[in-house]
Write a protein that holds these residues in place. Structure first.
Motif, PDB file in Angstrom:
ATOM      1  N   ASN A 116      -8.408   5.224   1.222  1.00  0.00           N
ATOM      2  CA  ASN A 116      -8.401   5.863  -0.101  1.00  0.00           C
ATOM      3  C   ASN A 116      -6.977   6.120  -0.599  1.00  0.00           C
ATOM      4  O   ASN A 116      -6.694   5.961  -1.783  1.00  0.00           O
ATOM      5  CB  ASN A 116      -9.189   7.175  -0.081  1.00  0.00           C
ATOM      6  CG  ASN A 116     -10.682   6.949   0.034  1.00  0.00           C
ATOM      7  OD1 ASN A 116     -11.192   5.879  -0.302  1.00  0.00           O
ATOM      8  ND2 ASN A 116     -11.398   7.939   0.526  1.00  0.00           N
ATOM      9  N   LEU A 117      -6.105   6.503   0.301  1.00  0.00           N
ATOM     10  CA  LEU A 117      -4.726   6.798  -0.085  1.00  0.00           C
ATOM     11  C   LEU A 117      -3.912   5.540  -0.381  1.00  0.00           C
ATOM     12  O   LEU A 117      -3.132   5.519  -1.337  1.00  0.00           O
ATOM     13  CB  LEU A 117      -4.013   7.574   1.031  1.00  0.00           C
ATOM     14  CG  LEU A 117      -4.379   9.039   1.215  1.00  0.00           C
ATOM     15  CD1 LEU A 117      -3.745   9.574   2.504  1.00  0.00           C
ATOM     16  CD2 LEU A 117      -3.937   9.872   0.021  1.00  0.00           C
ATOM     17  N   LEU A 118      -4.086   4.501   0.420  1.00  0.00           N
ATOM     18  CA  LEU A 118      -3.186   3.351   0.374  1.00  0.00           C
ATOM     19  C   LEU A 118      -3.622   2.213  -0.546  1.00  0.00           C
ATOM     20  O   LEU A 118      -2.778   1.421  -0.975  1.00  0.00           O
ATOM     21  CB  LEU A 118      -3.009   2.782   1.791  1.00  0.00           C
ATOM     22  CG  LEU A 118      -2.146   3.625   2.731  1.00  0.00           C
ATOM     23  CD1 LEU A 118      -2.370   3.214   4.178  1.00  0.00           C
ATOM     24  CD2 LEU A 118      -0.676   3.486   2.353  1.00  0.00           C
ATOM     25  N   THR A 119      -4.897   2.117  -0.858  1.00  0.00           N
ATOM     26  CA  THR A 119      -5.387   0.951  -1.598  1.00  0.00           C
ATOM     27  C   THR A 119      -4.725   0.800  -2.963  1.00  0.00           C
ATOM     28  O   THR A 119      -4.184  -0.260  -3.293  1.00  0.00           O
ATOM     29  CB  THR A 119      -6.919   0.998  -1.739  1.00  0.00           C
ATOM     30  OG1 THR A 119      -7.487   1.007  -0.421  1.00  0.00           O
ATOM     31  CG2 THR A 119      -7.449  -0.206  -2.499  1.00  0.00           C
ATOM     32  N   GLU A 120      -4.744   1.834  -3.754  1.00  0.00           N
ATOM     33  CA  GLU A 120      -4.178   1.738  -5.109  1.00  0.00           C
ATOM     34  C   GLU A 120      -2.665   1.494  -5.100  1.00  0.00           C
ATOM     35  O   GLU A 120      -2.178   0.591  -5.792  1.00  0.00           O
ATOM     36  CB  GLU A 120      -4.558   2.990  -5.909  1.00  0.00           C
ATOM     37  CG  GLU A 120      -4.303   2.860  -7.392  1.00  0.00           C
ATOM     38  CD  GLU A 120      -2.992   3.491  -7.828  1.00  0.00           C
ATOM     39  OE1 GLU A 120      -2.561   3.221  -8.958  1.00  0.00           O
ATOM     40  OE2 GLU A 120      -2.396   4.241  -7.024  1.00  0.00           O
ATOM     41  N   PRO A 121      -1.883   2.237  -4.300  1.00  0.00           N
ATOM     42  CA  PRO A 121      -0.442   1.959  -4.269  1.00  0.00           C
ATOM     43  C   PRO A 121      -0.106   0.541  -3.809  1.00  0.00           C
ATOM     44  O   PRO A 121       0.815  -0.088  -4.334  1.00  0.00           O
ATOM     45  CB  PRO A 121       0.110   2.999  -3.289  1.00  0.00           C
ATOM     46  CG  PRO A 121      -0.876   4.101  -3.298  1.00  0.00           C
ATOM     47  CD  PRO A 121      -2.201   3.454  -3.525  1.00  0.00           C
ATOM     48  N   LEU A 122      -0.852   0.018  -2.838  1.00  0.00           N
ATOM     49  CA  LEU A 122      -0.579  -1.349  -2.383  1.00  0.00           C
ATOM     50  C   LEU A 122      -0.979  -2.370  -3.438  1.00  0.00           C
ATOM     51  O   LEU A 122      -0.291  -3.368  -3.627  1.00  0.00           O
ATOM     52  CB  LEU A 122      -1.310  -1.635  -1.068  1.00  0.00           C
ATOM     53  CG  LEU A 122      -0.638  -1.055   0.166  1.00  0.00           C
ATOM     54  CD1 LEU A 122      -1.460  -1.318   1.406  1.00  0.00           C
ATOM     55  CD2 LEU A 122       0.757  -1.607   0.356  1.00  0.00           C
ATOM     56  N   TYR A 123      -2.059  -2.114  -4.146  1.00  0.00           N
ATOM     57  CA  TYR A 123      -2.469  -3.019  -5.223  1.00  0.00           C
ATOM     58  C   TYR A 123      -1.393  -3.055  -6.313  1.00  0.00           C
ATOM     59  O   TYR A 123      -1.064  -4.124  -6.834  1.00  0.00           O
ATOM     60  CB  TYR A 123      -3.820  -2.596  -5.805  1.00  0.00           C
ATOM     61  CG  TYR A 123      -4.321  -3.567  -6.844  1.00  0.00           C
ATOM     62  CD1 TYR A 123      -4.797  -4.824  -6.477  1.00  0.00           C
ATOM     63  CD2 TYR A 123      -4.303  -3.234  -8.195  1.00  0.00           C
ATOM     64  CE1 TYR A 123      -5.238  -5.732  -7.427  1.00  0.00           C
ATOM     65  CE2 TYR A 123      -4.738  -4.136  -9.149  1.00  0.00           C
ATOM     66  CZ  TYR A 123      -5.210  -5.381  -8.755  1.00  0.00           C
ATOM     67  OH  TYR A 123      -5.642  -6.280  -9.703  1.00  0.00           O
ATOM     68  N   VAL A 124      -0.817  -1.898  -6.625  1.00  0.00           N
ATOM     69  CA  VAL A 124       0.262  -1.829  -7.614  1.00  0.00           C
ATOM     70  C   VAL A 124       1.461  -2.662  -7.141  1.00  0.00           C
ATOM     71  O   VAL A 124       2.075  -3.390  -7.932  1.00  0.00           O
ATOM     72  CB  VAL A 124       0.675  -0.360  -7.889  1.00  0.00           C
ATOM     73  CG1 VAL A 124       1.972  -0.279  -8.670  1.00  0.00           C
ATOM     74  CG2 VAL A 124      -0.448   0.367  -8.627  1.00  0.00           C
ATOM     75  N   GLU A 125       1.787  -2.576  -5.850  1.00  0.00           N
ATOM     76  CA  GLU A 125       2.890  -3.377  -5.305  1.00  0.00           C
ATOM     77  C   GLU A 125       2.603  -4.874  -5.442  1.00  0.00           C
ATOM     78  O   GLU A 125       3.483  -5.658  -5.797  1.00  0.00           O
ATOM     79  CB  GLU A 125       3.141  -3.031  -3.828  1.00  0.00           C
ATOM     80  CG  GLU A 125       3.729  -1.661  -3.593  1.00  0.00           C
ATOM     81  CD  GLU A 125       5.095  -1.467  -4.235  1.00  0.00           C
ATOM     82  OE1 GLU A 125       5.930  -2.401  -4.180  1.00  0.00           O
ATOM     83  OE2 GLU A 125       5.337  -0.383  -4.791  1.00  0.00           O
TER      84      GLU A 125
END
Length: 196
Positions: free
Chosen positions: A32-41
């Motif tokens: 939940n924490l990492l999915t969105e930030p990694l997708y943005v990267e």
């Protein structure tokens, strides 16, 4: 990259059911924490490919940029970690990461050996920087095989399906990165030395 932290495990372990539940909860929380930030990267890397290549070569350029991620220098890795941590808005990420590794370790020890020495086992937990970089490398390897997932010249329904597929790749990569970061050789050596 910042150095890894050491942690130890003793034989006074929680029950297997508690460990399994904690593992599941920690993994879900990390996803939940990492999915969105990694997708943005990944979107940033894709946009960079768009700027560098003609329309018919964007996916090839994107793949090329994905192959460079494992070779990022310390400054790039530090900047990645800072962007991801800021986007997560989570000031306890390193503690969550440490807890997750300890649960995975305890589960391995509990399932591989009934008789464990009371001598503590020390393992190195990857730093937030190292873990996030390894994670992005793992996602990039999977995405390299399916670069069209990031292709933006598709209908909105297709975009939604691609987003879900990318999220699934990130979730899979989180599990894979945790497992690949566990010092299994040390765990097996510890178990074989602990047997009577």
């Amino acid at each position: 990259m910042s150095p890894s932290r050491s942690s130890s495990h003793t034989s006074s372990s929680p029950t297997l059911e508690i460990l399994l539940e904690t593992k599941k909860d920690n993994l879900l929380h990390l996803q939940n924490l990492l999915t969105e930030p990694l997708y943005v990267e990944l979107q940033k890397i894709y946009k960079s490919a768009q700027e560098k290549a003609p329309v018919d070569k964007i996916l090839e350029q994107f793949q090329e940029q994905l192959t460079l991620i494992p070779h990022w220098n310390v400054n790039q890795v530090t900047a990645l970690k800072e962007r991801v941590i800021e986007r997560m808005n989570c000031d306890y990420f390193s503690e969550l990461l440490k807890s997750t590794f300890m649960v995975y370790l305890q589960l391995h020890l509990a399932t591989l050996s009934q008789k464990i020495s009371s001598t503590p086992m020390k393992i190195k937990v990857p730093s937030s920087e190292a873990f996030i970089h390894r994670l992005l490398v793992a996602v990039a390897r999977l995405l390299w095989k399916n670069p069209y997932i990031m292709y933006d010249k598709v209908r909105s329904l297709e975009k939604q399906k691609n987003l879900l597929q990318c999220e699934s790749l990130i979730h899979k990569s989180i599990r894979q990165t945790i497992m690949n970061s566990l010092p299994l050789n040390e765990i097996y050596r510890y178990i074989s030395c602990s047997k009577p």
